[in-house]
Design a protein around this motif. Structure first.
Motif, mmCIF file in Angstrom:
data_model
loop_
_atom_site.group_PDB
_atom_site.id
_atom_site.type_symbol
_atom_site.label_atom_id
_atom_site.label_comp_id
_atom_site.label_asym_id
_atom_site.label_seq_id
_atom_site.Cartn_x
_atom_site.Cartn_y
_atom_site.Cartn_z
ATOM 1 N N TRP A 90 0.800 -1.229 0.000
ATOM 2 C CA TRP A 90 0.000 0.000 0.000
ATOM 3 C C TRP A 90 0.826 1.269 0.000
ATOM 4 N N GLN A 91 2.113 1.159 -0.307
ATOM 5 C CA GLN A 91 2.957 2.338 -0.432
ATOM 6 C C GLN A 91 3.752 2.240 -1.732
ATOM 7 N N TYR A 92 4.481 3.283 -2.017
ATOM 8 C CA TYR A 92 5.155 3.420 -3.307
ATOM 9 C C TYR A 92 6.291 2.407 -3.489
ATOM 10 N N CYS A 93 6.789 1.853 -2.415
ATOM 11 C CA CYS A 93 7.979 0.990 -2.489
ATOM 12 C C CYS A 93 7.801 -0.164 -3.476
ATOM 13 N N GLY A 94 6.673 -0.886 -3.390
ATOM 14 C CA GLY A 94 6.462 -2.027 -4.271
ATOM 15 C C GLY A 94 6.328 -1.625 -5.721
ATOM 16 N N ARG A 95 5.559 -0.602 -5.979
ATOM 17 C CA ARG A 95 5.388 -0.117 -7.354
ATOM 18 C C ARG A 95 6.729 0.308 -7.940
ATOM 19 N N ALA A 96 7.535 1.013 -7.155
ATOM 20 C CA ALA A 96 8.832 1.482 -7.637
ATOM 21 C C ALA A 96 9.768 0.316 -7.934
ATOM 22 N N ALA A 97 9.789 -0.699 -7.074
ATOM 23 C CA ALA A 97 10.666 -1.852 -7.293
ATOM 24 C C ALA A 97 10.285 -2.591 -8.576
ATOM 25 N N ARG A 98 9.002 -2.835 -8.759
ATOM 26 C CA ARG A 98 8.554 -3.532 -9.977
ATOM 27 C C ARG A 98 8.926 -2.742 -11.227
ATOM 28 N N GLN A 99 8.698 -1.423 -11.193
ATOM 29 C CA GLN A 99 9.004 -0.582 -12.355
ATOM 30 C C GLN A 99 10.498 -0.533 -12.626
ATOM 31 N N ALA A 100 11.294 -0.375 -11.587
ATOM 32 C CA ALA A 100 12.738 -0.211 -11.766
ATOM 33 C C ALA A 100 13.416 -1.505 -12.218
ATOM 34 N N LEU A 101 12.980 -2.640 -11.672
ATOM 35 C CA LEU A 101 13.628 -3.912 -11.991
ATOM 36 C C LEU A 101 13.136 -4.465 -13.332
ATOM 37 N N ASP A 102 11.853 -4.368 -13.587
ATOM 38 C CA ASP A 102 11.274 -4.721 -14.891
ATOM 39 C C ASP A 102 11.775 -6.071 -15.413
ATOM 40 N N GLY A 103 11.795 -7.075 -14.514
ATOM 41 C CA GLY A 103 12.196 -8.418 -14.920
ATOM 42 C C GLY A 103 13.687 -8.663 -14.946
ATOM 43 N N ARG A 104 14.487 -7.660 -14.639
ATOM 44 C CA ARG A 104 15.945 -7.820 -14.709
ATOM 45 C C ARG A 104 16.518 -8.510 -13.476
ATOM 46 N N MET A 105 15.749 -8.561 -12.398
ATOM 47 C CA MET A 105 16.184 -9.210 -11.156
ATOM 48 C C MET A 105 14.952 -9.685 -10.412
ATOM 49 N N PRO A 106 14.999 -10.886 -9.811
ATOM 50 C CA PRO A 106 13.858 -11.346 -9.010
ATOM 51 C C PRO A 106 13.709 -10.522 -7.737
ATOM 52 N N TYR A 107 12.474 -10.210 -7.414
ATOM 53 C CA TYR A 107 12.202 -9.545 -6.142
ATOM 54 C C TYR A 107 11.139 -10.337 -5.391
ATOM 55 N N MET A 108 11.113 -10.181 -4.071
ATOM 56 C CA MET A 108 10.100 -10.795 -3.230
ATOM 57 C C MET A 108 9.402 -9.705 -2.434
ATOM 58 N N VAL A 109 8.180 -9.992 -2.016
ATOM 59 C CA VAL A 109 7.407 -9.046 -1.212
ATOM 60 C C VAL A 109 7.075 -9.709 0.122
ATOM 61 N N PHE A 110 7.452 -9.061 1.195
ATOM 62 C CA PHE A 110 7.115 -9.513 2.548
ATOM 63 C C PHE A 110 5.879 -8.734 2.975
ATOM 64 N N THR A 111 4.732 -9.409 3.089
ATOM 65 C CA THR A 111 3.475 -8.690 3.299
ATOM 66 C C THR A 111 3.301 -8.152 4.714
ATOM 67 N N HIS A 112 3.913 -8.778 5.698
ATOM 68 C CA HIS A 112 3.824 -8.330 7.098
ATOM 69 C C HIS A 112 2.380 -8.131 7.562
ATOM 70 N N GLY A 113 1.504 -9.041 7.151
ATOM 71 C CA GLY A 113 0.126 -9.001 7.632
ATOM 72 C C GLY A 113 -0.763 -7.981 6.953
ATOM 73 N N MET A 114 -0.266 -7.279 5.948
ATOM 74 C CA MET A 114 -1.023 -6.190 5.337
ATOM 75 C C MET A 114 -2.040 -6.666 4.304
ATOM 76 N N LEU A 115 -2.187 -7.981 4.158
ATOM 77 C CA LEU A 115 -3.249 -8.530 3.316
ATOM 78 C C LEU A 115 -4.312 -9.236 4.147
ATOM 79 N N ASP A 116 -4.281 -9.029 5.438
ATOM 80 C CA ASP A 116 -5.295 -9.651 6.288
ATOM 81 C C ASP A 116 -6.658 -9.021 6.010
ATOM 82 N N PRO A 117 -7.729 -9.814 5.900
ATOM 83 C CA PRO A 117 -9.051 -9.245 5.607
ATOM 84 C C PRO A 117 -9.665 -8.472 6.770
ATOM 85 N N TYR A 118 -8.929 -8.279 7.849
ATOM 86 C CA TYR A 118 -9.451 -7.505 8.981
ATOM 87 C C TYR A 118 -9.934 -6.128 8.533
ATOM 88 N N PHE A 119 -9.122 -5.443 7.698
ATOM 89 C CA PHE A 119 -9.514 -4.104 7.280
ATOM 90 C C PHE A 119 -10.801 -4.131 6.460
#
Length: 391
Positions: A90-119
């Motif tokens: 939910w912040q710019y970090c993920g969008r920026a990483a995907r755009q900058a790397l553009d398939g040139r390097m594998p990246y992973m996303v650590f969700t840290h509970g931010m996909l919990d349906p609680y919200f």
């Protein structure tokens, strides 16, 4: 291996994700090397205390954290690393990483509970706003990640309930903490009592975390007020940053229940004072409405302390199976029952629970295993993709 971590902030007040990055990067003994790109202001004082390279690209003016510096910085530096981990959603970090790397390097996303349906349950408006960002942006960030990291099977399964549009490669990683320092517990306890002298000589339950509505702090104060007369010597310590300014209302609740003098507010605790609080308490309590992991829970176990948890702490069922704590629903009645059960537990049974806590920690929540898993995943990514860019 050299791993780049991208996170909005490394502020200790930010809670679990910030602590996780700090702990993962401490395991140099297994060959883990890393740097961090953040959106922090370069003059932030907490950055001076870190013992690993940090690249603060802020300050930023919104919680979303947009900065024109991040994409160019990643493009200029990613070749120095073997992989990239984005922490949080939910912040710019993920969008920026995907755009900058553009398939040139594998990246992973650590969700840290931010996909919990609680919200989704807590606020339909908030869920709608997230949908507007999910479909065009966040979903693509997760879909294109080499792996999306979760800290438990429960968190992984719950994530699929947040949006009907979902497709990613999940991986459950072992997760935890580094445990207390080698400093004698008596010295650590003194550091805590220097911060909270009103708790000296008292038996107390410890809440340690953000003073936040999601954490069920109001349920805890209400329940403590109702059971206080059953155990007149028992106190409650509410330790943590209050970013919402909620402490005043909670204090009024305590006063209305005539327990204000038995509830202590030392503020945020770090370092020796934090560990001293764990060693000095009778048990740790967290009646949270949603907790993908709960670093403070694992820290309490590492200090030999029983944990009293709501059933919305995802690791609570495992801990209960290990006999290292108690669990009840995240409701007013459930929180009251949680405290009543602890008060009614005999000294002999409390000792047996305490004896099981460290074994539970050692087997389940040692952060060294998290670092090892990340290295193994990026080794696998190299073999699968054939991408090797680190110098």
């Amino acid at each position: 291996m050299q791993i780049l971590h991208i996170i909005a902030t490394l502020s200790p007040e930010a809670g679990g994700p910030s602590q996780a990055v700090r702990m993962i990067l401490s395991h140099r003994e297994i060959g883990y090397r890393g740097e961090v790109a953040t959106l922090d202001d370069p003059v932030a004082p907490f950055l001076k205390t870190l013992d690993f390279p940090v690249h603060p690209l802020g300050p930023v003016s919104t919680t979303y954290g947009y900065t024109p510096k991040l994409v160019p910085w990643i493009q200029q530096n990613y070749r120095r690393f073997d992989g990239v981990i984005v922490h949080g959603l939910w912040q710019y970090c993920g969008r920026a990483a995907r755009q900058a790397l553009d398939g040139r390097m594998p990246y992973m996303v650590f969700t840290h509970g931010m996909l919990d349906p609680y919200f989704k349950r807590a606020s339909r408006l908030k869920h709608l706003k997230k949908w507007l960002y999910w479909a065009p942006v966040e979903y693509n960030v997760l879909r294109d990640a080499y792996r999306v990291l979760f800290t438990s099977e429960a968190e992984r399964d719950l994530a699929e309930q947040s949006f009907w549009l979902h497709r990613w490669n999940p991986h459950v990683v072992p997760y935890g903490v580094n445990g207390p320092p080698a400093t004698p517990s008596q010295i650590l306890a003194e550091s805590f009592f220097d911060r909270c002298p009103s708790a000296r000589g008292k038996r107390f339950l410890l809440f340690l975390g953000r003073i936040h509505r999601k954490k069920g702090c109001d349920l805890l104060i209400e329940a403590f007020g109702k059971i206080a007369r059953r155990d007149p010597e028992l106190h409650l310590v509410m330790a943590g940053p209050d970013q919402q300014g909620w402490s005043r209302d909670l204090n009024q609740m305590a006063a209305a229940a005539a327990v204000q003098d038995r509830v202590h507010w030392p503020g945020m605790l770090t370092g020796n004072a934090k560990w001293g609080a764990f060693f000095s308490c009778e048990a740790f309590v967290l009646p949270s409405h949603q907790e993908n992991f709960g670093i403070a829970v694992a820290e309490a176990l590492s200090c030999g302390k029983p944990v009293l948890l709501s059933d919305q702490v995802n690791i609570a069922p495992d801990i209960v199976r290990d006999g290292a704590g108690l669990m009840e629903p995240d409701t007013a009645d459930g929180t009251l029952q949680l405290l009543q059960r602890w008060i009614d537990t005999s000294a002999e049974e409390r000792a047996r629970i305490s004896a099981r806590t460290f074994d539970c920690f050692r087997r389940r929540y040692d952060m060294r295993e998290t670092a090892k898993t990340i290295l193994n995943l990026f080794e696998n990514a190299k073999r699968e993709t054939g991408i090797t860019v680190s110098a």
